[in-house]
Design a protein around this motif. Structure first.
Motif, PDB file in Angstrom:
ATOM      1  N   GLY A  90       0.866  -1.117   0.149  1.00 61.83           N
ATOM      2  CA  GLY A  90       0.156   0.117   0.003  1.00 61.83           C
ATOM      3  C   GLY A  90       0.788   1.378  -0.024  1.00 61.83           C
ATOM      4  N   ARG A  91       2.123   1.343   0.011  1.00 62.64           N
ATOM      5  CA  ARG A  91       2.951   2.360  -0.118  1.00 62.64           C
ATOM      6  C   ARG A  91       2.801   3.254  -1.428  1.00 62.64           C
ATOM      7  NH1 ARG A  91       2.403   3.207   4.266  1.00 62.64           N
ATOM      8  NH2 ARG A  91       0.864   1.530   4.223  1.00 62.64           N
ATOM      9  N   LEU A  92       3.027   4.472  -1.380  1.00 52.07           N
ATOM     10  CA  LEU A  92       2.983   5.240  -2.554  1.00 52.07           C
ATOM     11  C   LEU A  92       4.540   5.594  -2.822  1.00 52.07           C
ATOM     12  CD1 LEU A  92       1.426   6.678  -4.783  1.00 52.07           C
ATOM     13  CD2 LEU A  92       1.675   9.055  -3.162  1.00 52.07           C
ATOM     14  N   VAL A  93       4.935   5.069  -4.164  1.00 51.78           N
ATOM     15  CA  VAL A  93       6.283   5.004  -4.282  1.00 51.78           C
ATOM     16  C   VAL A  93       6.550   5.777  -5.615  1.00 51.78           C
ATOM     17  CG1 VAL A  93       8.178   3.567  -4.829  1.00 51.78           C
ATOM     18  CG2 VAL A  93       6.608   3.012  -3.347  1.00 51.78           C
ATOM     19  N   SER A  94       7.445   6.625  -5.605  1.00 54.31           N
ATOM     20  CA  SER A  94       7.892   7.541  -7.050  1.00 54.31           C
ATOM     21  C   SER A  94       8.696   6.647  -7.791  1.00 54.31           C
ATOM     22  CB  SER A  94       8.542   8.975  -6.494  1.00 54.31           C
ATOM     23  OG  SER A  94       7.744   9.642  -5.654  1.00 54.31           O
ATOM     24  N   LEU A  95       8.467   6.814  -9.355  1.00 57.69           N
ATOM     25  CA  LEU A  95       9.143   6.268 -10.363  1.00 57.69           C
ATOM     26  C   LEU A  95      10.096   7.500 -10.718  1.00 57.69           C
ATOM     27  CD1 LEU A  95      10.014   3.780 -12.106  1.00 57.69           C
ATOM     28  CD2 LEU A  95       8.309   4.492 -13.602  1.00 57.69           C
ATOM     29  N   GLN A  96      11.358   7.235 -10.724  1.00 55.02           N
ATOM     30  CA  GLN A  96      12.122   8.339 -11.151  1.00 55.02           C
ATOM     31  C   GLN A  96      13.122   8.058 -12.513  1.00 55.02           C
ATOM     32  OE1 GLN A  96      14.418   9.656  -8.048  1.00 55.02           O
ATOM     33  NE2 GLN A  96      12.629  11.119  -7.198  1.00 55.02           N
ATOM     34  N   PHE A  97      13.085   8.792 -13.390  1.00 51.34           N
ATOM     35  CA  PHE A  97      14.223   8.741 -14.624  1.00 51.34           C
ATOM     36  C   PHE A  97      15.041   9.675 -14.726  1.00 51.34           C
ATOM     37  CE2 PHE A  97      15.032   9.085 -19.169  1.00 51.34           C
ATOM     38  CZ  PHE A  97      15.512   7.824 -19.423  1.00 51.34           C
ATOM     39  N   LYS A  98      16.469   9.181 -15.041  1.00 49.49           N
ATOM     40  CA  LYS A  98      17.679   9.866 -15.037  1.00 49.49           C
ATOM     41  C   LYS A  98      18.064   9.714 -16.688  1.00 49.49           C
ATOM     42  CE  LYS A  98      21.983   8.709 -13.800  1.00 49.49           C
ATOM     43  NZ  LYS A  98      22.807   8.409 -12.562  1.00 49.49           N
ATOM     44  N   PRO A  99      18.059  10.555 -17.552  1.00 46.59           N
ATOM     45  CA  PRO A  99      18.784  10.332 -18.809  1.00 46.59           C
ATOM     46  C   PRO A  99      20.147  10.166 -18.957  1.00 46.59           C
ATOM     47  CG  PRO A  99      17.089  12.199 -18.776  1.00 46.59           C
ATOM     48  CD  PRO A  99      17.540  11.889 -17.679  1.00 46.59           C
ATOM     49  N   ALA A 100      20.757   9.283 -19.762  1.00 50.96           N
ATOM     50  CA  ALA A 100      22.005   8.975 -19.831  1.00 50.96           C
ATOM     51  C   ALA A 100      22.883  10.516 -20.169  1.00 50.96           C
ATOM     52  CB  ALA A 100      22.339   8.301 -21.252  1.00 50.96           C
ATOM     53  N   GLY A 101      23.960  10.524 -19.460  1.00 52.19           N
ATOM     54  CA  GLY A 101      24.578  11.696 -19.572  1.00 52.19           C
ATOM     55  C   GLY A 101      24.440  12.809 -18.868  1.00 52.19           C
ATOM     56  N   THR A 102      23.176  12.560 -17.967  1.00 55.14           N
ATOM     57  CA  THR A 102      22.891  13.795 -16.838  1.00 55.14           C
ATOM     58  C   THR A 102      23.273  13.232 -15.427  1.00 55.14           C
ATOM     59  OG1 THR A 102      20.618  12.979 -16.735  1.00 55.14           O
ATOM     60  CG2 THR A 102      21.176  14.569 -18.399  1.00 55.14           C
ATOM     61  N   ALA A 103      22.942  14.069 -14.647  1.00 52.22           N
ATOM     62  CA  ALA A 103      23.400  13.825 -13.167  1.00 52.22           C
ATOM     63  C   ALA A 103      22.218  13.798 -12.288  1.00 52.22           C
ATOM     64  CB  ALA A 103      24.383  14.938 -12.635  1.00 52.22           C
ATOM     65  N   SER A 104      21.093  13.959 -12.716  1.00 49.48           N
ATOM     66  CA  SER A 104      20.038  14.153 -11.593  1.00 49.48           C
ATOM     67  C   SER A 104      18.519  13.407 -12.160  1.00 49.48           C
ATOM     68  CB  SER A 104      19.406  15.659 -11.374  1.00 49.48           C
ATOM     69  OG  SER A 104      19.090  16.064 -12.328  1.00 49.48           O
ATOM     70  N   TYR A 105      17.925  12.770 -11.224  1.00 54.27           N
ATOM     71  CA  TYR A 105      16.558  12.017 -11.534  1.00 54.27           C
ATOM     72  C   TYR A 105      15.308  12.893 -11.320  1.00 54.27           C
ATOM     73  CZ  TYR A 105      18.704   7.502 -10.962  1.00 54.27           C
ATOM     74  OH  TYR A 105      19.488   6.370 -11.196  1.00 54.27           O
ATOM     75  N   THR A 106      14.373  12.570 -12.208  1.00 55.23           N
ATOM     76  CA  THR A 106      13.174  13.431 -12.402  1.00 55.23           C
ATOM     77  C   THR A 106      12.006  12.428 -12.118  1.00 55.23           C
ATOM     78  OG1 THR A 106      14.020  15.014 -14.012  1.00 55.23           O
ATOM     79  CG2 THR A 106      11.734  14.794 -13.737  1.00 55.23           C
ATOM     80  N   THR A 107      11.118  12.789 -11.180  1.00 55.81           N
ATOM     81  CA  THR A 107       9.981  12.018 -11.009  1.00 55.81           C
ATOM     82  C   THR A 107       9.043  11.853 -12.295  1.00 55.81           C
ATOM     83  OG1 THR A 107      10.067  12.339  -8.584  1.00 55.81           O
ATOM     84  CG2 THR A 107       8.008  11.438  -9.662  1.00 55.81           C
ATOM     85  N   VAL A 108       8.758  10.674 -12.722  1.00 56.85           N
ATOM     86  CA  VAL A 108       7.965  10.551 -13.892  1.00 56.85           C
ATOM     87  C   VAL A 108       6.519  10.252 -13.543  1.00 56.85           C
ATOM     88  CG1 VAL A 108       7.378   9.042 -15.704  1.00 56.85           C
ATOM     89  CG2 VAL A 108       9.962   9.550 -15.138  1.00 56.85           C
ATOM     90  N   LYS A 109       6.259   9.380 -12.554  1.00 56.92           N
ATOM     91  CA  LYS A 109       4.975   9.196 -11.866  1.00 56.92           C
ATOM     92  C   LYS A 109       4.944   8.643 -10.682  1.00 56.92           C
ATOM     93  CE  LYS A 109       3.479   6.019 -15.014  1.00 56.92           C
ATOM     94  NZ  LYS A 109       2.786   4.959 -15.701  1.00 56.92           N
ATOM     95  N   LYS A 110       4.113   8.545 -10.000  1.00 58.45           N
ATOM     96  CA  LYS A 110       3.702   7.879  -8.598  1.00 58.45           C
ATOM     97  C   LYS A 110       2.831   6.733  -8.665  1.00 58.45           C
ATOM     98  CE  LYS A 110       4.909  12.095  -6.024  1.00 58.45           C
ATOM     99  NZ  LYS A 110       4.552  13.087  -4.998  1.00 58.45           N
ATOM    100  N   VAL A 111       3.065   5.520  -8.006  1.00 59.66           N
ATOM    101  CA  VAL A 111       2.496   4.369  -7.949  1.00 59.66           C
ATOM    102  C   VAL A 111       2.350   3.638  -6.822  1.00 59.66           C
ATOM    103  CG1 VAL A 111       2.620   1.985  -8.944  1.00 59.66           C
ATOM    104  CG2 VAL A 111       3.704   3.902 -10.426  1.00 59.66           C
ATOM    105  N   TYR A 112       1.342   3.274  -6.429  1.00 58.67           N
ATOM    106  CA  TYR A 112       0.923   2.524  -5.046  1.00 58.67           C
ATOM    107  C   TYR A 112       1.433   0.928  -5.374  1.00 58.67           C
ATOM    108  CZ  TYR A 112      -1.778   6.421  -2.886  1.00 58.67           C
ATOM    109  OH  TYR A 112      -2.104   7.470  -2.283  1.00 58.67           O
ATOM    110  N   ALA A 113       2.033   0.543  -4.128  1.00 62.31           N
ATOM    111  CA  ALA A 113       2.528  -0.757  -4.332  1.00 62.31           C
ATOM    112  C   ALA A 113       1.144  -1.767  -3.962  1.00 62.31           C
ATOM    113  CB  ALA A 113       3.524  -1.089  -3.014  1.00 62.31           C
ATOM    114  N   ASN A 114       1.097  -2.782  -4.378  1.00 64.26           N
ATOM    115  CA  ASN A 114      -0.272  -3.676  -4.005  1.00 64.26           C
ATOM    116  C   ASN A 114       0.032  -4.381  -2.410  1.00 64.26           C
ATOM    117  OD1 ASN A 114       1.281  -5.862  -4.023  1.00 64.26           O
ATOM    118  ND2 ASN A 114       0.734  -6.646  -6.180  1.00 64.26           N
TER     119      ASN A 114
END
Length: 254
Positions: free
Chosen positions: A190-214
């Motif tokens: 039931g936890r709300l967890v953030s999916l993050q992505f970091k493009p190749a060649g960059t240093a930081s992640y960006t949140t793409v979406k939030k998903v609840y665990a089952n």
């Protein structure tokens, strides 16, 4: 009566083991001692998994009494309340002036040694105490709160890899949390967890979406693969559970 607390106190290279019955620190029990500059873990939450965690603490003590075993500790509840079981290592007096000492302390918490209950996660108050040579002592409430949390963990898998541009990839994972009573990690649903992505060649992640665990703590979502980069899950924790970040899973986009 509260829980009986066995502690190991080390000062000046000599270890002493004794038992103390927890009671609410309500100002000077015997008087004649002042505790100041109290810090526990730099004010940050104490996050404990299923093995030992060493937590730094420090304080200043001023007294004219001959003393032994000064320490800060965690407690909660009313009269007869509990202390959180742990071992303590305390430095020798770092002399500031006559009758005034600074101390560095290490608090050792270990669910594999002491019977820690999951219900012990949450807010704890900070007390300070010292025993006098010849009997008696002083125990003070320092008006500080420390949150003790169960550690969490996250896994991640993104597939297929490699993948063609603009095709769909599936990112899965699992949230688990330390169970202090079984001394193992268990599903944390039931936890709300953030999916993050970091493009190749960059240093930081960006949140793409939030998903609840089952209910079993499993995570699953789909995203469009637009560029090569790394995917990860991030859980920000709560009042009883520490935050966690998965490792990154790199996906090459052709």
């Amino acid at each position: 009566m509260g829980k009986q607390v066995w502690r190991v106190v080390v000062a000046g290279g000599a270890a002493a083991v004794f038992a103390a019955v927890a009671a609410v620190p309500a100002g000077a029990a015997e008087g004649g001692v002042s505790f100041t500059r109290v810090q526990v873990n730099g004010g940050k939450p104490i996050v404990i998994g299923v093995s030992e965690v060493a937590v730094p603490a420090s304080f200043r003590m001023a007294t004219t009494h001959k003393w032994k075993w000064p320490a800060v500790f965690l407690y909660r509840g009313g009269a007869g309340g509990d202390r959180l079981w742990h071992a303590i290592e305390t430095s020798d007096c770092i002399k500031v002036s006559s009758g005034v000492c600074d101390f560095n302390e290490t608090m050792h918490f270990d669910p594999s040694v002491w019977d820690m209950r999951n219900s012990e996660a949450g807010a704890w108050k900070v007390g300070a105490e010292v025993y006098f040579k010849g009997g008696g002592g002083d125990t003070d409430d320092k008006g500080l709160t420390v949150h003790v949390k169960r550690n969490s963990r996250l896994t991640v898998n993104a597939s297929p890899e490699p993948v063609s541009k603009d095709r769909t990839i599936t990112v899965t994972g699992k949230v688990t949390r330390a169970n202090w009573e079984t001394r193992k990690y268990a599903s944390y649903g039931g936890r709300l967890v953030s999916l993050q992505f970091k493009p190749a060649g960059t240093a930081s992640y960006t949140t793409v979406k939030k998903v609840y665990a089952n209910g079993s703590g499993d995570l699953r979502t789909t995203v469009k693969a637009s560029k090569t980069g790394t995917w990860r899950w991030v859980y920000y924790g709560n009042t009883t559970t520490g935050p966690s970040t998965s490792s990154g899973d790199n996906v090459v986009v052709k």
